[in-house]
Design a protein around this motif. Structure first.
Motif, PDB file in Angstrom:
ATOM      1  N   ALA A 256       0.832  -1.199   0.000  1.00  0.00           N
ATOM      2  CA  ALA A 256       0.000   0.000   0.000  1.00  0.00           C
ATOM      3  C   ALA A 256       0.866   1.248   0.000  1.00  0.00           C
ATOM      4  CB  ALA A 256      -0.928  -0.014   1.220  1.00  0.00           C
ATOM      5  N   LEU A 257       0.358   2.268  -0.630  1.00  0.00           N
ATOM      6  CA  LEU A 257       1.102   3.521  -0.722  1.00  0.00           C
ATOM      7  C   LEU A 257       1.166   4.212   0.637  1.00  0.00           C
ATOM      8  CD1 LEU A 257      -0.379   4.950  -4.042  1.00  0.00           C
ATOM      9  CD2 LEU A 257       1.773   3.716  -3.737  1.00  0.00           C
ATOM     10  N   SER A 258       2.227   5.029   0.788  1.00  0.00           N
ATOM     11  CA  SER A 258       2.341   5.843   1.999  1.00  0.00           C
ATOM     12  C   SER A 258       1.420   7.049   1.892  1.00  0.00           C
ATOM     13  CB  SER A 258       3.785   6.290   2.201  1.00  0.00           C
ATOM     14  OG  SER A 258       4.172   7.142   1.137  1.00  0.00           O
ATOM     15  N   TYR A 259       1.325   7.787   3.006  1.00  0.00           N
ATOM     16  CA  TYR A 259       0.434   8.953   2.993  1.00  0.00           C
ATOM     17  C   TYR A 259       0.908   9.995   1.996  1.00  0.00           C
ATOM     18  CZ  TYR A 259      -1.889  13.215   4.443  1.00  0.00           C
ATOM     19  OH  TYR A 259      -2.604  14.374   4.440  1.00  0.00           O
ATOM     20  N   ALA A 280      -7.341  12.845   8.127  1.00  0.00           N
ATOM     21  CA  ALA A 280      -8.334  12.118   8.925  1.00  0.00           C
ATOM     22  C   ALA A 280      -8.884  10.915   8.140  1.00  0.00           C
ATOM     23  CB  ALA A 280      -9.447  13.057   9.335  1.00  0.00           C
ATOM     24  N   ALA A 281      -9.114  11.113   6.841  1.00  0.00           N
ATOM     25  CA  ALA A 281      -9.575   9.997   6.019  1.00  0.00           C
ATOM     26  C   ALA A 281      -8.546   8.899   5.933  1.00  0.00           C
ATOM     27  CB  ALA A 281      -9.961  10.503   4.616  1.00  0.00           C
ATOM     28  N   TRP A 282      -7.268   9.305   5.800  1.00  0.00           N
ATOM     29  CA  TRP A 282      -6.186   8.305   5.787  1.00  0.00           C
ATOM     30  C   TRP A 282      -6.165   7.492   7.056  1.00  0.00           C
ATOM     31  CZ3 TRP A 282      -2.431   6.099   2.910  1.00  0.00           C
ATOM     32  CH2 TRP A 282      -1.374   5.475   3.581  1.00  0.00           C
ATOM     33  N   ALA A 286      -6.712   3.522   7.062  1.00  0.00           N
ATOM     34  CA  ALA A 286      -5.574   2.695   7.463  1.00  0.00           C
ATOM     35  C   ALA A 286      -5.786   1.993   8.794  1.00  0.00           C
ATOM     36  CB  ALA A 286      -4.320   3.547   7.533  1.00  0.00           C
ATOM     37  N   ALA A 287      -6.825   2.387   9.550  1.00  0.00           N
ATOM     38  CA  ALA A 287      -7.033   1.781  10.873  1.00  0.00           C
ATOM     39  C   ALA A 287      -7.471   0.324  10.759  1.00  0.00           C
ATOM     40  CB  ALA A 287      -8.085   2.576  11.620  1.00  0.00           C
TER      41      ALA A 287
END
Length: 287
Positions: A256-259, A280-282, A286-287
């Motif tokens: 998966a890509l980083s932020y 916040a969406a990230w 990612a949670a």
């Protein structure tokens, strides 16, 4: 230091006693036998000296007796009175005898000064301590004066620098305002000129049939800030839609890509969202 006050008193006492005895013997020797006059003179000097010795003894013990002091001054006044009387009755050199008539009282005054010196005398240790305190106070005062002078000089230098900088800024602002005013005047002259208007009309597209576009001067002055609505033309994404887009971009590659990579691709795709909402969406995805 003690000799500076006691020696003059002793010398004055000796001179006044000898003078008093000589005057009594010469003056009374003409009326009474000279041994009687000698006894009278010795009595006056003896009483004067005895009271002086007793006063000195009391002073050495730190004591004082007003009666003894009064008796001593009485003998001094008596001796001075004898000298004054002899001067007034003398046929020759009356002024000279009258001039020395104050010697007994002067001797008594010198012993008084010596007694006062003894009562106020200090030990060498105390004098050294006082000198040290005075020197310390002088040093502190000198340091304080030097500090004040240094602070005043520093403040003067700072004010001079600030004043010069302000003057330079004012000169630059005045020069800039003059340049802008000259340029604005030039633009206004060019805009109002008839030849310039015809030249601009030939290269200006017609906005409305029959009307020639007017060349307006550039705005010189405060402008209204752009609103957030004008900066973001597209409607804001909801949290659900934003989560879907972020999840798709994040999982578009394996791993998966980083932020940072996700945010760069999110902006490149033409999507718009604030940094706070995007992060916040990230976190939610990612949670």
């Amino acid at each position: 230091m003690r000799a500076k006050t006691v020696l003059p008193a002793v010398a004055m006492t000796a001179v006044s006693m000898v003078l008093t005895l000589a005057v009594v013997v010469m003056w009374l020797g003409m009326a009474v036998p000279w041994p009687v006059a000698l006894v009278v003179g010795l009595g006056i000097d003896g009483g004067w000296l005895a009271t002086l010795a007793y006063e000195r003894r009391l002073a050495a013990q730190g004591d004082h007796n007003r009666a003894v002091t009064a008796v001593g001054w009485s003998f001094g006044i008596l001796a001075a009175g004898v000298l004054v009387a002899h001067a007034l009755t003398a046929e020759e050199s009356a002024g000279a005898w009258l001039a020395v008539a104050w010697l007994p009282l002067a001797a008594k005054a010198l012993w008084l000064v010596h007694a006062m010196w003894e009562r106020t005398a200090l030990t060498p240790v105390a004098l050294d301590a006082i000198r040290g305190i005075q020197q310390e106070a002088r040093d502190e005062a000198a340091v304080a004066r030097a500090r004040l002078r240094a602070e005043a000089a520093t403040e003067e230098t700072r004010l001079t620098a600030v004043t010069e900088a302000g003057a330079r800024v004012a000169r630059v602002q005045a020069k800039t305002a003059q340049t802008l005013s000259s340029a604005w005047s030039t633009l206004e002259t060019a805009r109002a000129g008839e030849e310039t208007g015809r030249a601009l009309t030939s290269v200006t597209a017609r906005v409305t049939p029959g009307v020639t576009a007017r060349w307006e001067l550039p705005v010189w002055g405060p402008t209204e800030p752009l609103t957030s609505r004008s900066l973001e033309a597209a409607p804001a994404l909801t949290d659900e839609a934003l989560d879907v887009i972020v999840d798709e971009i994040r999982n578009s590659e394996t791993p998966a890509l980083s932020y940072r990579e996700m945010a760069a691709r999110f902006r490149a795709a033409g999507h718009s969202a604030s940094e706070v909402r995007l992060r916040a969406a990230w976190k939610r995805v990612a949670a």
